[in-house]
Design an enzyme around this catalytic site. Structure first.
Site, PDB file in Angstrom:
ATOM      1  N   ARG A  34      82.784  -1.083  -7.568  1.00 30.22           N
ATOM      2  CA  ARG A  34      82.707  -2.078  -8.644  1.00 30.22           C
ATOM      3  C   ARG A  34      81.753  -1.637  -9.748  1.00 30.22           C
ATOM      4  O   ARG A  34      81.945  -1.998 -10.915  1.00 30.22           O
ATOM      5  CB  ARG A  34      82.293  -3.445  -8.078  1.00 30.22           C
ATOM      6  CG  ARG A  34      83.481  -4.188  -7.460  1.00 30.22           C
ATOM      7  CD  ARG A  34      83.072  -5.535  -6.936  1.00 30.22           C
ATOM      8  NE  ARG A  34      84.231  -6.370  -6.644  1.00 30.22           N
ATOM      9  CZ  ARG A  34      84.227  -7.412  -5.828  1.00 30.22           C
ATOM     10  NH1 ARG A  34      83.114  -7.754  -5.203  1.00 30.22           N
ATOM     11  NH2 ARG A  34      85.313  -8.124  -5.630  1.00 30.22           N
ATOM     12  N   LYS A 199      86.488 -14.738   3.850  1.00 30.50           N
ATOM     13  CA  LYS A 199      86.364 -15.941   3.001  1.00 30.50           C
ATOM     14  C   LYS A 199      87.569 -16.845   3.272  1.00 30.50           C
ATOM     15  O   LYS A 199      88.397 -17.105   2.389  1.00 30.50           O
ATOM     16  CB  LYS A 199      86.283 -15.544   1.533  1.00 30.50           C
ATOM     17  CG  LYS A 199      85.002 -14.794   1.192  1.00 30.50           C
ATOM     18  CD  LYS A 199      84.943 -14.414  -0.270  1.00 30.50           C
ATOM     19  CE  LYS A 199      83.691 -13.622  -0.587  1.00 30.50           C
ATOM     20  NZ  LYS A 199      83.737 -13.009  -1.915  1.00 30.50           N
ATOM     21  N   GLY A 352      86.580  -6.658  -3.175  1.00 28.07           N
ATOM     22  CA  GLY A 352      85.444  -5.752  -3.065  1.00 28.07           C
ATOM     23  C   GLY A 352      85.450  -5.021  -1.740  1.00 28.07           C
ATOM     24  O   GLY A 352      85.384  -3.777  -1.688  1.00 28.07           O
ATOM     25  N   GLY A 376      89.517 -12.644  -4.261  1.00 26.24           N
ATOM     26  CA  GLY A 376      89.859 -14.035  -4.542  1.00 26.24           C
ATOM     27  C   GLY A 376      90.433 -14.174  -5.946  1.00 26.24           C
ATOM     28  O   GLY A 376      91.381 -14.934  -6.183  1.00 26.24           O
TER      29      GLY A 376
HETATM   30  N1  LIG Z   1      87.709 -11.199  12.449  1.00 26.02           N
HETATM   31  C1  LIG Z   1      86.726 -11.208  11.577  1.00 26.02           C
HETATM   32  N2  LIG Z   1      85.606 -11.927  11.780  1.00 26.02           N
HETATM   33  C2  LIG Z   1      84.588 -11.903  10.895  1.00 26.02           C
HETATM   34  N3  LIG Z   1      84.594 -11.200   9.744  1.00 26.02           N
HETATM   35  C3  LIG Z   1      85.680 -10.463   9.483  1.00 26.02           C
HETATM   36  C4  LIG Z   1      86.802 -10.443  10.361  1.00 26.02           C
HETATM   37  N4  LIG Z   1      87.726  -9.622   9.819  1.00 26.02           N
HETATM   38  C5  LIG Z   1      87.224  -9.166   8.674  1.00 26.02           C
HETATM   39  N5  LIG Z   1      85.993  -9.642   8.458  1.00 26.02           N
HETATM   40  C6  LIG Z   1      85.066  -9.348   7.318  1.00 26.02           C
HETATM   41  O1  LIG Z   1      85.647  -9.748   6.112  1.00 26.02           O
HETATM   42  C7  LIG Z   1      84.859  -9.166   5.074  1.00 26.02           C
HETATM   43  C8  LIG Z   1      85.645  -9.080   3.787  1.00 26.02           C
HETATM   44  O2  LIG Z   1      86.196 -10.357   3.477  1.00 26.02           O
HETATM   45  P1  LIG Z   1      86.457 -10.893   1.999  1.00 26.02           P
HETATM   46  O3  LIG Z   1      87.291 -12.116   2.143  1.00 26.02           O
HETATM   47  O4  LIG Z   1      85.147 -11.001   1.294  1.00 26.02           O
HETATM   48  O5  LIG Z   1      87.349  -9.724   1.342  1.00 26.02           O
HETATM   49  P2  LIG Z   1      87.215  -8.968  -0.040  1.00 26.02           P
HETATM   50  O6  LIG Z   1      88.156  -7.849  -0.017  1.00 26.02           O
HETATM   51  O7  LIG Z   1      85.781  -8.573  -0.296  1.00 26.02           O
HETATM   52  O8  LIG Z   1      87.633 -10.023  -1.103  1.00 26.02           O
HETATM   53  P3  LIG Z   1      86.710 -10.707  -2.249  1.00 26.02           P
HETATM   54  O9  LIG Z   1      86.658  -9.678  -3.312  1.00 26.02           O
HETATM   55  O10 LIG Z   1      87.436 -11.944  -2.597  1.00 26.02           O
HETATM   56  O11 LIG Z   1      85.374 -10.973  -1.633  1.00 26.02           O
HETATM   57  C9  LIG Z   1      84.429  -7.815   5.622  1.00 26.02           C
HETATM   58  O12 LIG Z   1      83.032  -7.688   5.444  1.00 26.02           O
HETATM   59  C10 LIG Z   1      84.815  -7.866   7.096  1.00 26.02           C
HETATM   60  O13 LIG Z   1      83.803  -7.410   7.962  1.00 26.02           O
HETATM   61  O1  LIG Z   2      83.494 -10.527  -4.110  1.00 27.27           O
HETATM   62  C1  LIG Z   2      84.134 -11.250  -4.887  1.00 27.27           C
HETATM   63  O2  LIG Z   2      85.298 -11.640  -4.626  1.00 27.27           O
HETATM   64  C2  LIG Z   2      83.532 -11.623  -6.212  1.00 27.27           C
HETATM   65  O3  LIG Z   2      82.398 -10.874  -6.503  1.00 27.27           O
HETATM   66  C3  LIG Z   2      83.238 -13.109  -6.254  1.00 27.27           C
HETATM   67  O4  LIG Z   2      82.279 -13.438  -5.274  1.00 27.27           O
HETATM   68  P1  LIG Z   2      82.260 -14.926  -4.660  1.00 27.27           P
HETATM   69  O5  LIG Z   2      83.489 -15.067  -3.786  1.00 27.27           O
HETATM   70  O6  LIG Z   2      80.979 -15.001  -3.855  1.00 27.27           O
HETATM   71  O7  LIG Z   2      82.287 -15.887  -5.810  1.00 27.27           O
END
Ligand SMILES: Nc1ncnc2c1ncn2[C@@H]1O[C@H](COP(=O)(O)OP(=O)(O)OP(=O)(O)O)[C@@H](O)[C@H]1O
Ligand SMILES: O=C(O)[C@H](O)COP(=O)(O)O
Length: 395
Positions: A34, A199, A352, A376
């Site tokens: 990022r 999330k 991310g 998201g």
């Molecule tokens: N079964 C699980 N239990 C707990 N955490 C998990 C599990 N599977 C995946 N994860 C965690 O989910 C995290 C990523 O989730 P997240 O929803 O933030 O995705 P993202 O790609 O970063 O999207 P965003 O950019 O919206 O944050 C990782 O750090 C991973 O360790």
């Molecule tokens: O990791 C993301 O998806 C963005 O940086 C937004 O973060 P947030 O879900 O904590 O608002």
């Protein structure tokens, strides 16, 4: 939307909202994707003689100053990547931020401390958010929105500041929107969406809308357990959104009625604790022991997911299939990445951690059609929602 080339930035203080929410482990950045993605806009503004004040968030410190969420390591990395000094302000809108902003020469860069150390940034109260936005806007003469990953948040730096300053969209937002638009228009079918990550409450709602768009929805990561529980299975100590069970049952019903295929894991890697060295093993998805938590999809599921992705013409993937940061729980994510890499389908990976996972597991970015910085944010874009950060730049 105006772009930065439509603004006369020379000699002006320009506030850039970037998304620098990078993964950290023991204070060290584990993936700087990022930060790299923010470089073209910052670079372009410097070339044009702007005084660049970057602002961003890290994690969710909820309005409190928590040193483990400091952007200091990000400032250091940003400086390395730019090959220039980045002045780091030790606060967001206080003396340090004002001094950093006022002391910039043309072409210089400052980074403010984590926006979310201030409660006003994320407040749902318009007046509180507005008061903070006033202070942030006072640091600059112009605003550039470039944090695509945060455009779905109605936060002061994303939504309210552009109301207060002449503004434009940075290059990252423009590129992301251009690619994601392709997924909202004539998508080549079969169209598969893979959802995972942690999330869960944020992202479950997206399914509602995807039911009318995707042909197949594959569920992994922390989201799995709310689905398994909704089907009547026990999930032990796994991540669970108890209050979403009825909603999820509704999704499963509607999918059946409308011919959308839900693909759920058949097996799970379940561990005694959230740790790489915890006792762990593969269990059937309908037999997770009460004292274990699911941290990855199992090997059969990896194969199943790869098989259900093999003939897809379009794939959008957000959220790792497991806790990929720990080797024993990284195999499900690897299986999905493997299935998509170089597949010939139009493949978009968003988020991310999802993008970080792909890179950390050793996949070439060129194996995917697009790696989006927004998780998201891209999901909500695909839902067709009005995103506050884009709306604010259009006005
Ligand atoms: N079964 C699980 N239990 C707990 N955490 C998990 C599990 N599977 C995946 N994860 C965690 O989910 C995290 C990523 O989730 P997240 O929803 O933030 O995705 P993202 O790609 O970063 O999207 P965003 O950019 O919206 O944050 C990782 O750090 C991973 O360790
Ligand atoms: O990791 C993301 O998806 C963005 O940086 C937004 O973060 P947030 O879900 O904590 O608002």
């Amino acid at each position: 939307m105006r772009t930065i080339d439509d603004l006369d930035v020379s000699g002006k203080r320009v506030l850039v909202r970037a998304d620098l929410n990078v993964p950290l482990q023991d204070g060290a950045i584990t993936d700087d994707g990022r930060i790299r993605a923010s470089l073209p806009t910052i670079g372009r503004l410097r070339e044009r003689g702007a005084k660049v004040i970057v602002c961003a968030h890290l994690g969710r410190p909820k309005g409190e100053v928590r040193p483990e969420f400091s952007l200091a390591p990000v400032a250091a990395r940003l400086g390395e990547l730019l090959g220039a000094t980045v002045r780091f302000a030790a606060d967001v809108v206080g003396d340090s931020a004002r001094d950093a902003a006022a002391g910039l020469a043309d072409g210089e860069v400052a980074l403010l401390e984590n926006l979310r150390f201030e409660a006003g940034e994320t407040s749902k109260d318009d007046a509180e958010r507005g008061a903070f936005a006033d202070r942030l806007a006072a640091l600059a003469e112009l605003y550039v929105g470039d944090g695509f990953g945060a455009v779905h948040r109605k936060h002061a730096s994303v939504y309210d500041v552009p109301e207060r300053l002449p503004h434009a969209a940075g290059g990252l937002i423009a590129t992301e929107v251009e690619v994601l638009k392709r997924l909202t228009e004539d998508v080549a079918r079969p169209y598969a969406v893979v959802l995972g990550g942690s999330k869960v409450s944020d992202k479950l709602g997206v399914i509602e809308n995807l039911l009318g768009k995707a042909d197949r929805i594959l569920i992994g990561g922390g989201m799995v357990f709310t689905f398994l529980k909704a089907q009547g299975h026990e999930v032990g100590k796994s991540l669970l959104e108890e209050d979403q069970l009825d909603t999820v049952r509704g999704y499963l019903r509607r999918a059946e009625e409308s011919g959308v295929e839900f693909v759920l894991p058949a097996d799970i890697v379940a561990a005694t604790a959230f740790a790489a060295d915890a006792d762990h093993g593969v269990v059937s998805a309908d037999a997770i022991p009460a004292d274990r938590l699911g941290l990855d999809i199992g090997p059969e599921s990896g194969k199943l997911f790869a098989e259900r992705l093999a003939d897809a013409a379009t794939v959008f993937w957000n959220g790792p299939m497991g806790v990929f940061e720990m080797e024993p729980y990284s195999h499900g994510t690897r299986a999905v990445a493997q299935a998509l890499a170089g597949s010939g389908a139009f493949t978009v990976v968003g988020g991310g951690d999802s993008a970080a996972a792909v890179r950390q597991l050793g996949f070439e970015e060129s194996g995917f059609s697009h790696i989006s910085t927004g998780g998201g944010a891209s999901l909500e874009y695909l839902e067709g929602k009005t995103l506050p950060g884009l709306q604010a730049l259009e006005d």
